[in-house]
Design a protein around this motif. Structure first.
Motif, PDB file in Angstrom:
ATOM      1  N   ARG A 109       0.858  -1.199   0.000  1.00 29.96           N
ATOM      2  CA  ARG A 109       0.000   0.000   0.000  1.00 29.96           C
ATOM      3  C   ARG A 109       0.889   1.243   0.000  1.00 29.96           C
ATOM      4  N   GLU A 111       1.317   4.134   1.343  1.00 30.63           N
ATOM      5  CA  GLU A 111       0.892   4.958   2.474  1.00 30.63           C
ATOM      6  C   GLU A 111       2.062   5.810   2.935  1.00 30.63           C
ATOM      7  N   GLY A 116       5.146   1.163  12.412  1.00 28.80           N
ATOM      8  CA  GLY A 116       4.013   0.252  12.269  1.00 28.80           C
ATOM      9  C   GLY A 116       3.236   0.417  10.975  1.00 28.80           C
ATOM     10  N   ARG A 117       3.749   1.237  10.079  1.00 32.67           N
ATOM     11  CA  ARG A 117       3.057   1.433   8.799  1.00 32.67           C
ATOM     12  C   ARG A 117       4.080   1.451   7.674  1.00 32.67           C
ATOM     13  N   LEU A 118       4.039   0.390   6.882  1.00 30.04           N
ATOM     14  CA  LEU A 118       5.015   0.246   5.810  1.00 30.04           C
ATOM     15  C   LEU A 118       4.295   0.222   4.465  1.00 30.04           C
ATOM     16  N   PHE A 121       4.114  -4.743   3.634  1.00 27.56           N
ATOM     17  CA  PHE A 121       3.996  -5.343   4.951  1.00 27.56           C
ATOM     18  C   PHE A 121       3.377  -6.725   4.785  1.00 27.56           C
ATOM     19  N   GLN A 123       0.822  -9.896   6.066  1.00 30.19           N
ATOM     20  CA  GLN A 123      -0.388 -10.209   6.834  1.00 30.19           C
ATOM     21  C   GLN A 123      -0.564 -11.714   6.967  1.00 30.19           C
ATOM     22  N   ARG A 254     -14.478  -0.233   9.039  1.00 30.54           N
ATOM     23  CA  ARG A 254     -13.278  -0.779   8.441  1.00 30.54           C
ATOM     24  C   ARG A 254     -12.971  -0.042   7.155  1.00 30.54           C
ATOM     25  N   THR A 276      -3.646  -1.316  16.100  1.00 28.49           N
ATOM     26  CA  THR A 276      -4.497  -2.437  15.691  1.00 28.49           C
ATOM     27  C   THR A 276      -3.636  -3.569  15.153  1.00 28.49           C
ATOM     28  N   VAL A 277      -3.709  -4.729  15.810  1.00 26.51           N
ATOM     29  CA  VAL A 277      -2.901  -5.849  15.346  1.00 26.51           C
ATOM     30  C   VAL A 277      -3.698  -6.794  14.459  1.00 26.51           C
ATOM     31  N   ALA A 279      -7.660  -7.197  12.353  1.00 30.93           N
ATOM     32  CA  ALA A 279      -8.923  -6.557  12.019  1.00 30.93           C
ATOM     33  C   ALA A 279      -9.669  -7.424  11.023  1.00 30.93           C
ATOM     34  N   ALA A 301      -7.439 -10.164   9.190  1.00 33.41           N
ATOM     35  CA  ALA A 301      -6.019 -10.146   8.852  1.00 33.41           C
ATOM     36  C   ALA A 301      -5.248  -9.490   9.974  1.00 33.41           C
ATOM     37  N   GLY A 303      -1.464  -7.858  11.137  1.00 38.05           N
ATOM     38  CA  GLY A 303      -0.238  -7.271  10.585  1.00 38.05           C
ATOM     39  C   GLY A 303       0.993  -7.885  11.228  1.00 38.05           C
ATOM     40  N   ARG A 306       3.598  -5.670  13.100  1.00 36.74           N
ATOM     41  CA  ARG A 306       3.138  -5.218  14.420  1.00 36.74           C
ATOM     42  C   ARG A 306       3.212  -6.367  15.423  1.00 36.74           C
TER      43      ARG A 306
HETATM   44  P1  ATP Z   1      -5.190   1.057   9.706  1.00 42.70           P
HETATM   45  O1  ATP Z   1      -6.409   1.636  10.299  1.00 42.70           O
HETATM   46  O2  ATP Z   1      -4.070   0.805  10.695  1.00 42.70           O
HETATM   47  O3  ATP Z   1      -4.719   1.741   8.466  1.00 42.70           O
HETATM   48  P2  ATP Z   1      -6.479  -0.836   8.019  1.00 42.70           P
HETATM   49  O4  ATP Z   1      -7.898  -0.636   8.313  1.00 42.70           O
HETATM   50  O5  ATP Z   1      -5.914  -0.249   6.797  1.00 42.70           O
HETATM   51  O6  ATP Z   1      -5.595  -0.410   9.263  1.00 42.70           O
HETATM   52  P3  ATP Z   1      -6.599  -3.636   7.370  1.00 42.70           P
HETATM   53  O7  ATP Z   1      -6.605  -3.367   5.940  1.00 42.70           O
HETATM   54  O8  ATP Z   1      -7.790  -4.200   7.998  1.00 42.70           O
HETATM   55  O9  ATP Z   1      -6.101  -2.367   8.153  1.00 42.70           O
HETATM   56  O10 ATP Z   1      -5.346  -4.565   7.711  1.00 42.70           O
HETATM   57  C1  ATP Z   1      -5.317  -5.432   8.833  1.00 42.70           C
HETATM   58  C2  ATP Z   1      -4.054  -5.251   9.625  1.00 42.70           C
HETATM   59  O11 ATP Z   1      -2.913  -5.214   8.789  1.00 42.70           O
HETATM   60  C3  ATP Z   1      -3.990  -3.954  10.381  1.00 42.70           C
HETATM   61  O12 ATP Z   1      -4.680  -4.038  11.578  1.00 42.70           O
HETATM   62  C4  ATP Z   1      -2.499  -3.834  10.619  1.00 42.70           C
HETATM   63  O13 ATP Z   1      -2.076  -4.643  11.694  1.00 42.70           O
HETATM   64  C5  ATP Z   1      -1.937  -4.362   9.342  1.00 42.70           C
HETATM   65  N1  ATP Z   1      -1.615  -3.263   8.427  1.00 42.70           N
HETATM   66  C6  ATP Z   1      -2.450  -2.591   7.595  1.00 42.70           C
HETATM   67  N2  ATP Z   1      -1.795  -1.672   6.891  1.00 42.70           N
HETATM   68  C7  ATP Z   1      -0.493  -1.755   7.264  1.00 42.70           C
HETATM   69  C8  ATP Z   1       0.702  -1.073   6.875  1.00 42.70           C
HETATM   70  N3  ATP Z   1       0.694  -0.120   5.947  1.00 42.70           N
HETATM   71  N4  ATP Z   1       1.867  -1.421   7.489  1.00 42.70           N
HETATM   72  C9  ATP Z   1       1.894  -2.396   8.416  1.00 42.70           C
HETATM   73  N5  ATP Z   1       0.818  -3.082   8.811  1.00 42.70           N
HETATM   74  C10 ATP Z   1      -0.370  -2.775   8.248  1.00 42.70           C
END
Ligand code: ATP
Ligand code: MG
Length: 411
Positions: A109, A111, A116-118, A121, A123, A254, A276-277, A279, A301, A303, A306
């Motif tokens: 993604r 982002e 914690g945001r790559l 990443f 899943q 979500r 959030t670990v 979701a 899923a 992460g 995390r």
């Molecule tokens: P967030 O609100 O943190 O952006 P999300 O709603 O985008 O999460 P999901 O798409 O449901 O998250 O992904 C499930 C899990 O995957 C998240 O809870 C997180 O642990 C992990 N995750 C999501 N995006 C990333 C990211 N860019 N880097 C690392 N881990 C991620």
């Protein structure tokens, strides 16, 4: 050369953590009857546009999309569910007797990278097809909790919400839109955009002002249809029956459009904003939307990065044996091969011809338990010298005695 922003190498020193995570995840999910599925990392862009939803943050601005050499628009998967659903439909998996699957792998993604945001990443995710019974909603949350517990994560909060369905959500969205329009000026730029297309997303905006405004927004609880309400209430009872503590969070929405009825997140306070670990939730319309039958689904899923961050981990040994190969490569390799065969331990053979002293230093750095010293003398007398690094004892053995001893050591 530099690595891309938001991408990360997993180095050999950290690999044991990843192996442990994957091993525990696999063991747990398989013990609950889930089978692994591996789908491609690259899919047609339209899969995600239709599956995840055109108006989501992911599809609007986070996807790695490009034209391949035949001008087809393709996308690196930003999440796992759409691909699993496509595979489920493509391969007529509705005919399989088992319909619980899991996957482990990288997602992409675009982002803003932060802790914690790559951008790439990993899943661990699960999907269950064909079961509309709310008991499975609770089982999936239970299994997630068990998996996280086995990874050593315990201070976790489970939040749940009812997110409605294609019948009741539009009515709710309309009300939300009306409400947020009245407060439009106070919303952040992102939410002003969301207002048109996806007002639900405003509910979980992290911006302070947006949060304040969202506090008085109408809640789904007032608008959910009877079926969604009933499903959600039953899921709560099932969770209670399984002794799972949860918090109802009416602001929990979500980031993907496909969710229906029951959604949940598992959250820790130990990671700051990116807490959030896991979701997930139910997605009863998705299989049909992607061209399959009217088959309900539910999944989540987690992460991996995390999870790794939160896992307790003892520094592991890199190798059990270091073979200090002083000059007889052939003999050293022969002994290493025998040692591996009889002990199944990790044996590192040295080829850089250095002094015994520098080899000892290296063995120490590698945290090896034993050093097998092999030189010309040992080769000629068919012996080895074994040094026990823990108590610093050193002895010479006949090869056969040595191997017999080492077998016994590990039983
Ligand atoms: P967030 O609100 O943190 O952006 P999300 O709603 O985008 O999460 P999901 O798409 O449901 O998250 O992904 C499930 C899990 O995957 C998240 O809870 C997180 O642990 C992990 N995750 C999501 N995006 C990333 C990211 N860019 N880097 C690392 N881990 C991620
Ligand atoms: Mg996100």
């Amino acid at each position: 050369m530099e690595i891309l922003r938001g991408f990360k190498d997993v180095l050999p020193k950290d690999i044991e953590k990843w192996h442990k995570l994957e091993r525990i995840a696999r063991d747990t999910l398989e013990s609950f009857g889930f089978k692994e599925i591996r789908t491609p990392v690259l899919e047609k862009t339209s899969l995600f546009a239709r599956g995840v939803g055109e108006d989501t943050d992911i599809v609007e601005k986070e996807m790695y999309t490009f034209l391949d050499k035949s001008e087809e628009s393709v996308t690196l998967r930003p999440e796992g569910t759409a691909g699993v659903v496509r595979a489920f439909i493509d391969n007529h998996m509705e005919n399989l007797p088992y319909k619980k699957y899991y996957y482990i792998g990288p997602m992409f993604r675009y982002e803003r990278p932060q802790k914690g945001r790559l951008r790439q990443f990993n899943q661990i995710g699960v999907e269950v097809f064909g079961i509309s019974n709310p008991s499975v909603d609770a089982e999936v949350v239970y299994m997630d909790k068990v998996m996280l517990g086995k990874l050593g994560l315990n201070n976790l909060r489970i939040e749940i919400n009812n997110i409605g369905c294609s019948r009741c959500r539009p009515g709710y969205m309309k009300k939300l839109k009306e409400y947020f329009y009245e407060h439009k000026d106070g919303l952040c730029e992102d939410c002003k955009r969301r207002l048109e297309k996806n007002p639900l997303r405003i509910l979980d905006c992290k911006n302070k002002n947006c949060r304040l405004i969202a506090k008085n927004a109408p809640l789904i609880t007032q608008f959910a249809c009877a079926e969604c309400k009933e499903h959600y209430e039953k899921a709560k009872v099932k969770l209670k029956n399984l002794n799972i503590e949860f918090i109802e969070n009416p602001y929990l929405v979500r980031g993907l459009d496909y969710y229906t009825k029951f959604v949940f997140e598992i959250i820790t306070d130990e990671l700051g904003a990116q807490g959030t670990v896991s979701a997930g939730g139910r997605y009863d319309g998705l299989v049909k939307q992607l061209g399959g039958g009217d088959i309900p689904g539910i999944g989540f899923a987690s992460g991996c990065e995390r999870l790794i961050e939160l896992m307790e981990f003892e520094e592991d040994k890199l190798f059990e044996y270091y073979v200090a190969n002083l000059e007889s490569d052939d003999y050293a390799v022969e002994i290493a091969a025998k040692l591996i065969e009889v002990t199944q331990k990790r044996v590192y053979v040295e080829y850089e011809k250095k002094s015994l002293k520098s080899m000892m230093k290296k063995a120490d750095k590698m945290n090896a338990s034993f050093v097998v010293i092999i030189g010309e003398n040992e080769k000629n007398s068919n012996t080895v010298v074994l040094k026990d690094m823990k108590n610093s004892t050193q002895n010479e053995y006949k090869l056969k005695t040595f191997l017999d001893n080492e077998v016994k050591r590990w039983v």
